[in-house]
Design an enzyme around this catalytic site. Sequence first.
Site, short mmCIF file in Angstrom:
data_model
loop_
_atom_site.label_atom_id
_atom_site.label_comp_id
_atom_site.label_asym_id
_atom_site.label_seq_id
_atom_site.Cartn_x
_atom_site.Cartn_y
_atom_site.Cartn_z
N LYS A 1 0.83 -1.20 0.00
CA LYS A 1 0.00 0.00 0.00
C LYS A 1 0.87 1.25 0.00
CE LYS A 1 -4.03 1.83 2.54
NZ LYS A 1 -4.94 1.57 3.68
N SER B 1 -9.83 1.50 2.62
CA SER B 1 -8.95 2.28 1.79
C SER B 1 -7.87 1.45 1.08
CB SER B 1 -8.27 3.35 2.63
OG SER B 1 -7.43 2.76 3.61
N SER C 1 -10.08 -0.82 6.82
CA SER C 1 -9.46 -0.61 5.51
C SER C 1 -8.72 -1.81 4.93
CB SER C 1 -8.49 0.58 5.57
OG SER C 1 -9.23 1.78 5.53
#
Lengths: 479, 93
Positions: free
Chosen positions: A80, A155, A179
């Site tokens: 990420k 996310s 997330s």
Amino acid sequence: MKIDLSKLSITTAHEHLTRGDFSARELAEGYLSVIEKKNPEINAYLEVFDDVLDQAHEADKRIADKKEVGLLTGIPLAVKDNILIKGYRCGAASKILEGYHAPYDSTVIQKLKAQGAVFLGRTNMDEFAMGSSTENSAYGPTKNPHDTSRVPGGSSGGSAAAVAMDGALAALGSDTGGSIRQPAAFCGLVGFKPTYGAVSRHGLMAMGSSLDQIGPLTKTVGDAEIIFNAIRGKDPNDSTSRDFPDSSKKPLRVGVLTHFLHESQARSIDKQVFDNLGEAAKIVGDFGETVDIKLSDNPPLGYSLATYYIIMPAEVSSNLARFDGMKFGALEEGGNLMEDYFKTRGRLFGKEVRRRIILGTYVLSSGYYDAYYNKANVVRSLIQKTFENIWEKVDVLMTPTTPTPAFKIGEKTNDPMQMYLADIFTVTANIAGVPAISIPSGFAEVDGKKLPLGIQFMAPHGREDILFEIGKKFEKISS
Amino acid sequence: MLSPKDIDNLAELARLDIPADEKETLRKEVDAILGYVSEVQKLSGGEVKKVAGEVRNVMREDVNPHLSGAYTEELLAEAPRRQDNFVKVKKIL
């Protein structure tokens, strides 16, 4: 041998690599060619690193020399965009970090490098991890590989889509209110948020410091366990991290959370999600005892989302004060120093980030502090106490991961409150600090498409072992 | 209810330049969110008892400093503007 990426797990890939069925380089090439083909449409990766084959070559040397070979040696991972890898661009999908390169390795990356893992690239996300759909990225939304008209969740949506499209074997994400677990559920993957403090956040861009954890998105529960074991542990660079003692296993009593929402919220829960919880409870009943845990007996749990949307923005407004156009990233010039701040932060932060900073500034401001921030902390302690009571009755608490399957791109972008409700089942674990895992539990049929659903298990602090045990049993029966 | 002036004040505190045409939408959205989170006030429960958790007093000893300048170049390389070994900003006073 020809590599079938869709069938690989970390465990099986590791066996093939050490047996010499294929090399780490061939494996990495397999993923790179999928990324080349699918990423233009899916937008899972913001950047594919240019040294992937060199990294794979290093892993091959280790395997050939039979030196320092771990389960993750040569395993291609996606990371990420809020986790620092020294020397690479890192930007939390925000314009305010345009041009920023990480000056050091985060602790999780150090640990994975030590094992010889291969990093394929950095994945798209909601800006600074604020969102549930990856639509808040400054670099365009990611699409769900199961239905490209829908969001992958967020996310960590880029990380989820990367694994779901067979563009990585596993990925790292961060989870502040769901997330990791929510996008894992939307994309048919396992998503795991460790106990608060189990994994170091050194080198993770902070969002809500009392809530954030790094964790894996994987294809199997076993893979999640492998990555967790590689990245866990106390780190002098993260004062909230600590080691948890190994606990002895207990018989499984699984609490199924029922009557779980205020009526006003119940309308936004999909019927197929309710039905899926019932089916999942039956599967669990095959190997454990299920116990009805009623929300009406545990009222503080119903306040988790409201509590979260006070504590998290408060921490966001404080954590994001460091982005000022002076120390790193981009600068929007104004006529004087004050204008530099206002322009840089006003123009380069996206809408959702600005919204949460304003919200956090409000709940922390004098006159409102007691009514909001202090009260939320009181409720937080009540929620934690409620969990302690629940753990006297059961070892695991089971809920759906999300109130609906993946929604359409654009469906919720104009209504922040609707978007926030996507986290209703996941935030509780962050508020309480307990570990939680989302596991694929079937599909919902929507408009003729099969959309993945996930089931969530939560366990007491430091009892990841329970989640892995029950997760493996569940996975075996349901798949 | 938040007023437009409240939004201006919060933006000022947070050092955010909010475009004029976004302020009204932002006001309504933040108002709606505050309406929802105010729910916490319905739950009774007094003060938070401060309980020391397992993680406490985690300051490290101030020993073995790294060599002066070891990270200077890498860190300064990320600053938008620099002069020699300083981050450069506009005049403060």
